[in-house]
Design an enzyme around this catalytic site. Structure first.
Site, PDB file in Angstrom:
ATOM      1  CG  ASP A  34      11.831   7.679  12.628  1.00  0.00           C
ATOM      2  OD1 ASP A  34      13.220   7.489  12.436  1.00  0.00           O
ATOM      3  OD2 ASP A  34      10.965   6.853  13.091  1.00  0.00           O
ATOM      4  CE  LYS A  49       1.106  -5.754   3.427  1.00  0.00           C
ATOM      5  NZ  LYS A  49       1.514  -4.693   4.756  1.00  0.00           N
ATOM      6  N   GLY A 181      -8.690  -6.273  12.853  1.00  0.00           N
ATOM      7  CA  GLY A 181      -8.720  -5.588  11.508  1.00  0.00           C
ATOM      8  C   GLY A 181      -7.543  -6.258  10.767  1.00  0.00           C
ATOM      9  CB  ALA A 267      -3.244  -5.173  15.809  1.00  0.00           C
ATOM     10  N   GLY A 269      -5.915  -0.330  15.824  1.00  0.00           N
ATOM     11  CA  GLY A 269      -6.214   0.876  15.203  1.00  0.00           C
ATOM     12  C   GLY A 269      -5.045   1.863  15.129  1.00  0.00           C
ATOM     13  NE  ARG A 270      -0.967   3.742  11.370  1.00  0.00           N
ATOM     14  CZ  ARG A 270       0.235   3.644  11.996  1.00  0.00           C
ATOM     15  NH1 ARG A 270       0.629   2.384  12.286  1.00  0.00           N
ATOM     16  NH2 ARG A 270       1.077   4.350  11.911  1.00  0.00           N
ATOM     17  CG  ASP A 310      -1.908   6.962   7.387  1.00  0.00           C
ATOM     18  OD1 ASP A 310      -2.388   6.743   6.064  1.00  0.00           O
ATOM     19  OD2 ASP A 310      -1.515   6.417   7.938  1.00  0.00           O
ATOM     20  CG  HIS A 440      -7.563 -21.586 -20.165  1.00  0.00           C
ATOM     21  ND1 HIS A 440      -8.428 -21.760 -19.055  1.00  0.00           N
ATOM     22  CD2 HIS A 440      -7.418 -22.908 -20.442  1.00  0.00           C
ATOM     23  CE1 HIS A 440      -8.654 -23.096 -18.960  1.00  0.00           C
ATOM     24  NE2 HIS A 440      -7.691 -23.549 -19.743  1.00  0.00           N
TER      25      HIS A 440
END
Length: 462
Positions: A34, A49, A181, A267, A269-270, A310, A440
Site C-alpha cells: 500500500d 487524530k 477498547g 472495533a 481489536g487488531r 505491530d 503556575h
C-alpha cells in the site's frame, strides 16, 4: 533472483529502517503493498487524530455556555473535513514514496510480497514474479482490524472497521460501535461530538478495561452521559434491517438485545499480518496470536531476520515501533547489539476525556510495598476551568520512591503524562518530580499534585 544487503518488509515503521540503512550504504529492497507510512499515516493515528481535533473543537463550542459564552454549532461539513484530512495524509505518503524511488540505494516495490524461504521474498513486479534475497531481513509487516468469527453475518452485511471509519463521505445519523477498547472510545467521541447518535456495545463492565480501574470507571461514567452504553455484552450477529443494520448482542447469562444503526463499526481489536507475509515459509516462529516471536534483540527464530512494530506484538504503538526501528538500525549498522528497552513507555487514548498512561496499573502491582497519590484537575486553577468531568492524575510509587505507574484522565492527558515519562527515562524518583518547580497555574500542576500527595512534600497553605 535479485540480491540485496537488506530487505525491509512493510513501509510503515519499516521505512525508517530502509532509509537509515540506505543512507549508511546498504543496498535495500523496500516492499509495501500500500502507501508508505503504513496504518498510522494512512488509516490510523494521523487521520483519526486530525479528525478528533475537529471533534474536540465541536465539543468545546457545544459546552461554551458552561463558561458563560453564547456560542452555537450551526453545522459540520463532514465530507469536506474528511477530504481535507485524507488529502493531507495522502500527500505525505506520496512524498515518502517519491523519496524512496529517488534514493540510489533503495528499490521500492509497491506490491504484494510473500516469504518463499528463510531470507527470500517473492514480489510481483508487473512483469511477473521476482524473488528477492538478502542475508538480513527486517519484517515490519504491521497489523489489520480483527473481525471475530463469533459474529454471524459479517459476510452478508456491510460494516465499518477503523480503516473505513476515517474515510467516510457522510456523517451517519446513528452509529453502533462494537468494542470497548481505545479504537471504540476514540471513534465514539469523534462521531458523537460531530453530531452522530452513538451506541457502544462492550464486553467489559467498563470501557478501556485494560487501563487503571479508577481511570476506566471515570471515563465510562463520562461516556455514559453522552452516549448509549451497553456493557457486559458481546455482539454475536449482524443482520440486514433494510435501511439500517440490526446488531444483536448477548450478555454472559444469555440475555439478548437488538440495536439498529445506519452504520456499524467493528472495533474488536487488531491482528498481526504474519499470514499475509507467509512467515511460515521463512520458518519464523509465531505465538498463539500470530505475532512473530523475537528475542531481546528483536531477532526472530531465523538468524538475520528481525521483526518490529505491530507484527512483533511487544507493544502495538507507533512510538514503540519507532524505538524498535532505531534499535534494529543500530544493530544492522555495526554498533554493539544491546537488548531493546522502552524507558518511560507511555500511551494515550484520544477520547473525551483523554487518557494518558505509563507503567503498571494498580491492578498489576504485586504486593503491598507501594503507595498511591491522586490529585484532581478541580484542585488546580486552570484545571478547574478546563475539566468539569472529574478528571484526575493517579501515581503508583514504591516505598523507596520508584515510579511504578502514572495514569491521567482529563484534558490534555496525552501530554501531561510525558513529564513522568521523561523523568522515569532519566532515572528520577517520585520525590524529584514532586519537588520540581512547575509553572503556575499550568495543567502540569495536576501531575505534580499527585506526586506531592504520595510523597507528602511541600506546604500547601490554608
Amino acid at each position: 533472483m535479485r540480491e540485496y544487503d537488506l530487505i525491509v518488509l512493510g513501509g510503515g515503521t519499516g521505512n525508517i529502517v530502509a532509509a537509515a540503512a540506505a543512507d549508511d550504504g546498504f543496498d535495500v529492497a523496500l516492499v509495501e503493498r500500500d502507501r508508505l507510512g503504513g496504518t498510522c499515516l494512512n488509516r490510523g493515528c494521523n487521520p483519526s487524530k486530525k479528525l478528533i481535533h475537529r471533534a474536540d473543537a465541536a465539543e468545546t463550542v457545544r459546552n461554551a455556555d458552561s463558561l458563560g459564552l453564547d456560542a452555537s454549532l450551526e453545522g459540520v461539513a463532514f465530507g469536506d473535513i474528511v477530504d481535507e484530512v485524507i488529502e493531507e495524509v495522502t500527500e505525505a505518503a506520496e512524498r515518502k514514496a517519491e523519496r524512496a524511488r529517488e534514493h540510489e540505494r533503495i528499490d521500492f516495490y509497491q506490491t504484494e510480497g510473500r516469504f518463499v524461504d528463510e531470507r527470500t521474498v517473492e514480489v510481483d513486479t508487473g512483469d511477473g514474479q521476482t524473488e528477492l534475497t538478502a542475508d538480513r531481513v527486517v519484517l515490519a509487516g504491521g497489523s489489520r482490524p480483527m473481525i471475530p468469527d463469533s459474529i454471524d453475518g459479517t459476510d452478508e452485511v456491510e460494516y465499518l472497521t477503523s480503516d473505513e471509519a476515517v474515510r467516510m463521505d457522510e456523517l451517519p445519523d446513528r452509529l453502533v460501535v462494537a468494542g470497548g477498547g481505545y479504537i471504540a472510545v476514540e471513534m465514539a467521541h469523534l462521531f458523537g461530538a460531530l453530531g452522530t447518535d452513538v451506541a457502544v456495545v462492550g464486553r467489559g463492565d467498563v470501557l478501556l478495561d485494560r487501563e487503571d480501574r479508577e481511570v476506566a470507571e471515570r471515563l465510562t461514567e463520562a461516556y455514559g452521559e453522552k452516549h448509549e452504553l451497553h456493557l457486559g455484552r458481546e455482539v454475536t450477529e449482524l443482520r440486514d434491517g433494510g435501511d439500517e443494520t440490526v446488531v444483536v448482542a448477548e450478555s454472559d447469562d444469555g440475555e439478548r438485545i437488538e440495536l439498529t444503526g445506519d452504520e456499524v463499526l467493528l472495533a474488536t481489536g487488531r491482528r498481526p499480518n504474519s499470514d499475509r507475509w507467509n512467515v511460515s515459509a521463512a520458518g519464523l516462529d509465531t505465538d498463539d496470536g500470530g505475532f512473530v516471536e523475537t528475542d531481546e534483540y528483536l531477532e526472530t527464530s531465523v538468524d538475520g531476520v528481525y521483526a518490529i512494530g505491530d507484527i512483533a506484538g511487544n507493544y502495538m504503538f507507533k512510538h514503540s515501533g519507532d524505538k524498535e526501528a532505531e534499535h534494529v538500525v543500530e544493530t544492522l549498522t555495526g554498533e554493539s547489539p544491546s537488548a531493546v528497552s522502552y524507558p518511560g513507555m507511555t500511551h494515550a487514548v484520544f477520547g473525551s476525556p483523554q487518557v494518558g498512561s505509563l507503567g503498571k496499573t494498580e491492578g498489576e502491582v504485586d504486593g503491598d510495598g507501594y503507595e498511591v497519590g491522586t490529585y484532581a484537575y478541580d484542585d488546580t486553577a486552570l484545571g478547574s476551568v478546563l475539566s468539569n468531568d472529574g478528571g484526575f492524575a493517579k501515581v503508583l510509587v514504591t516505598d523507596g520512591g520508584k515510579v511504578l505507574g502514572c495514569h491521567v484522565v482529563g484534558p490534555h492527558a496525552s501530554m501531561l503524562v510525558h513529564e513522568v515519562s521523561t523523568a522515569v527515562a532519566a532515572g528520577a524518583d517520585a520525590e524529584t518530580i514532586a519537588e520540581t518547580i512547575h509553572v503556575h497555574p499550568a495543567l502540569s500542576e495536576v501531575v505534580q499534585g499527585a506526586f506531592r500527595d504520595v510523597r507528602d512534600v511541600a506546604p500547601s497553605g490554608m
